[in-house]
Design a protein around this motif. Sequence first.
Motif, PDB file in Angstrom:
ATOM      1  N   GLY A   1     -15.530  44.386  51.824  1.00  0.00           N
ATOM      2  CA  GLY A   1     -16.224  44.186  53.090  1.00  0.00           C
ATOM      3  C   GLY A   1     -15.378  44.611  54.275  1.00  0.00           C
ATOM      4  N   VAL A   2     -15.921  44.442  55.462  1.00  0.00           N
ATOM      5  CA  VAL A   2     -15.193  44.801  56.682  1.00  0.00           C
ATOM      6  C   VAL A   2     -13.907  43.975  56.778  1.00  0.00           C
ATOM      7  N   ALA A   3     -13.983  42.708  56.378  1.00  0.00           N
ATOM      8  CA  ALA A   3     -12.801  41.842  56.438  1.00  0.00           C
ATOM      9  C   ALA A   3     -11.693  42.382  55.538  1.00  0.00           C
ATOM     10  N   ALA A   4     -12.089  42.965  54.398  1.00  0.00           N
ATOM     11  CA  ALA A   4     -11.086  43.527  53.482  1.00  0.00           C
ATOM     12  C   ALA A   4     -10.439  44.759  54.103  1.00  0.00           C
ATOM     13  N   VAL A   5     -11.226  45.566  54.813  1.00  0.00           N
ATOM     14  CA  VAL A   5     -10.675  46.739  55.485  1.00  0.00           C
ATOM     15  C   VAL A   5      -9.675  46.281  56.547  1.00  0.00           C
ATOM     16  N   GLU A   6     -10.057  45.251  57.291  1.00  0.00           N
ATOM     17  CA  GLU A   6      -9.149  44.747  58.332  1.00  0.00           C
ATOM     18  C   GLU A   6      -7.864  44.192  57.730  1.00  0.00           C
ATOM     19  N   ALA A   7      -7.992  43.583  56.542  1.00  0.00           N
ATOM     20  CA  ALA A   7      -6.794  43.055  55.876  1.00  0.00           C
ATOM     21  C   ALA A   7      -5.847  44.191  55.515  1.00  0.00           C
ATOM     22  N   VAL A   8      -6.389  45.262  54.964  1.00  0.00           N
ATOM     23  CA  VAL A   8      -5.560  46.430  54.630  1.00  0.00           C
ATOM     24  C   VAL A   8      -4.951  47.004  55.902  1.00  0.00           C
ATOM     25  N   TRP A   9      -5.750  47.050  56.948  1.00  0.00           N
ATOM     26  CA  TRP A   9      -5.274  47.576  58.230  1.00  0.00           C
ATOM     27  C   TRP A   9      -4.066  46.795  58.726  1.00  0.00           C
ATOM     28  N   ARG A  10      -4.153  45.457  58.629  1.00  0.00           N
ATOM     29  CA  ARG A  10      -3.054  44.616  59.097  1.00  0.00           C
ATOM     30  C   ARG A  10      -1.781  44.904  58.311  1.00  0.00           C
TER      31      ARG A  10
END
Lengths: 427, 123
Positions: A6-15
């Motif tokens: 999900g979008v939250a997973a993308v943001e986690a990778v981004w962080r």
Amino acid sequence: MTGASGVAAVEAVWRIESARLVAGLARFTGDVGTAEELAQDALVAALERWPVSGVPPNPGGWLMTTAKNRAVDGFRRAAVHRRAVEAIGRDATDVVDERDAVDDALDDPVGDDVLRLLFTACHPALHRDHRVALVLRCLSGLRTDEIARAFLVPDPVAGQRISRAKKALRDKGIRFAMPGPDELVERLASVLEVIYLVFNEGYSATAGEDWMRPELCAEALRLARLTASLVPEQAEAHGLAALLELTQARAAARHDADGRPVLLQHQDRRRWDALLVRRGLAALARAAEAGAIGPYTLQAAVAACHATARTADETDRAQIAALYDVLAAGWPSPVVALNRAMAHGYASGPEAGLALFEEVDEVALAAYPQRPAVHGELLAMAGRHAEAADRFAEAAVLTRNEPERALFAARAAEAAAAHAPESGRDR
Amino acid sequence: MRYLVVLEATTPDAPPPAELMAGILQLGEDATRAGVLLDTAGLAPSAAGAKVAVGGDGLRVTDGPFAESKEMISYAVYDTRTKEEAVEWTSRFMALHRDLWPGWEGEARVLKVMGPEDFGPPS
């Protein structure tokens, strides 16, 4: 595929990846501003693709390849292809095709690129607010609106700070590079100052409804740990990490159930975070091993005196006063002088504190609410309650932080109440 | 926010491949450098431990080993901004095992440690 998609997973990778990504791209383009924009483009691409296709097995590599391809496309589209390629000193075809070069930029086990990014973003030639914004953007991967919220400024202001920082880097010709050995300590001081500012902004918000902004503290703590791991031979990097760990350890005890601030001496020490205290003491020990004592290490030593006392009464007040003497001698500042007065007040009695308070630079701290507040505490300790009440009232007027205002107002009322029976007796 | 990750697994008889150990060390170092890995350690087989239980017959102490199909292998404490971030670090750790140790089966539980944010004042 790793993790969810999900979008939250993308943001986690981004962080996890953004700092290394921006740093690798800055090495590739030579320019932090361009690198940051390319990284943002790659993030947008990931947000479009990954929620549908899933997070790729090597998400950092995917982001890097995407960003680099876009960089090269951009150079071509702008028809300055040759010039740009010359400027970065590489052959574009080579860059697109050669996967090794892409992975190489990510494969940075020593963290040299990230360190270089940190030093470039904290260049002393940049305005302090701009340095802070650039670090949160490039090293922390925060969005403009998150930075705006953290500093209680409108979104466009935060955006402006970032774009001005990037422009200043270009205008002043500041390259993505490490400072030389002769410059390193001074530049590191700027890095540590930025992290310290971020933490303080979160820990004691200068304005607004919130006593603390926890996310800002957490981010500063993470950056301090990162910096200490990147320059392990620098005592002050560990000193700052120790100071922030030990200070953050008290976070949960700093307000009561109704959200009112609780002063250090009244805090429930069972609510202090034992793991952070342990980490803070360990970081302080590493600072001591690394040698040269500086202001952050000394402040961490003060924090350690508090952290290791089972009760407020058992605090080694004499040790704290001695540490402030060293601070005031080596790194004098009006705030250090103020804290030193308070420390000696606790260690040797209010008269000693009040005497030192006389030496505090009143003009420099004219707008600083802690100045009248410390004066109030010392006066209250000396039994001069009427004067203390006035000072606390003054502090309440000066602060722009609502919970702090309430705290000072309450102290003023207490001091006034303590004074009332005395005046009753006088009559 | 703080997350406790507890790893449970059945390990093949063969020792873990050197490549896996190197990968785990590197990942641990990455997470430490990133400032998100606060603490981690391996756990000895349950033979070295004990259980203390309270039931109908009162307090009962049982020495290990326990007849579980899986053993607790290790724990890690992360400090991340979101659950997904802790899950991503854990997924990378588990993917290493999947890729480098055939026959290995395990489960990592990502548990949120209650923090100040869970007891914060009403805002």
